[in-house]
Design an enzyme around this catalytic site. Structure first.
Site, mmCIF file in Angstrom:
data_model
loop_
_atom_site.group_PDB
_atom_site.id
_atom_site.type_symbol
_atom_site.label_atom_id
_atom_site.label_comp_id
_atom_site.label_asym_id
_atom_site.label_seq_id
_atom_site.Cartn_x
_atom_site.Cartn_y
_atom_site.Cartn_z
ATOM 1 N N ARG A 258 2.448 0.177 1.227
ATOM 2 C CA ARG A 258 2.315 0.546 2.656
ATOM 3 C C ARG A 258 2.810 -0.575 3.550
ATOM 4 O O ARG A 258 3.482 -0.325 4.551
ATOM 5 C CB ARG A 258 0.860 0.902 2.994
ATOM 6 C CG ARG A 258 0.404 2.218 2.367
ATOM 7 C CD ARG A 258 -1.045 2.517 2.653
ATOM 8 N NE ARG A 258 -1.874 1.412 2.171
ATOM 9 C CZ ARG A 258 -2.998 1.002 2.728
ATOM 10 N NH1 ARG A 258 -3.477 1.577 3.816
ATOM 11 N NH2 ARG A 258 -3.680 0.009 2.208
ATOM 12 N N ASN B 177 -2.682 5.798 2.314
ATOM 13 C CA ASN B 177 -3.059 6.149 0.953
ATOM 14 C C ASN B 177 -3.761 7.506 0.973
ATOM 15 O O ASN B 177 -4.592 7.766 1.847
ATOM 16 C CB ASN B 177 -4.011 5.112 0.365
ATOM 17 C CG ASN B 177 -3.306 3.843 -0.061
ATOM 18 O OD1 ASN B 177 -2.112 3.830 -0.307
ATOM 19 N ND2 ASN B 177 -4.061 2.771 -0.145
#
Length: 94
Positions: A23, A41
């Site tokens: 990320r 997520n």
């Protein structure tokens, strides 16, 4: 002057992409491309990437997500294109 139409890319990244800096890496690439949105997520182990901006930049991000230089191990990227909402003001990790 021709300005490219804004688009919204939603990409679901499958593979070993949680807990490996994916990320953060995605946020850095998106910001370099001038995109706004998020990388989150999901409970099933995927990362959901939402990016808004010009189509060329969104396509470049999608190519990077599918490329071999990502953290972790990407098995598959499923993408969907739609109209931008304009809600995001920056690109963030969630």
């Amino acid at each position: 002057m021709h300005t490219e139409k804004a688009v919204r890319l939603t990409a679901w990244v499958h593979g070993r992409v949680q807990g490996v800096g994916f990320r953060w890496w995605t946020r850095c690439r998106a910001r370099e491309l001038g995109l706004v949105g998020s990388a989150s997520n999901l409970p099933d182990g995927r990362v959901e990437v939402i990016a808004e901006g010009d189509q060329k930049s969104c396509e470049a991000l999608l190519d990077l997500l599918r490329g071999g230089d990502t953290p972790g191990q990407v098995r598959q990227v499923v993408d969907r294109w739609s109209e931008p909402t304009g809600a995001a003001k920056s690109f963030e990790e969630r």
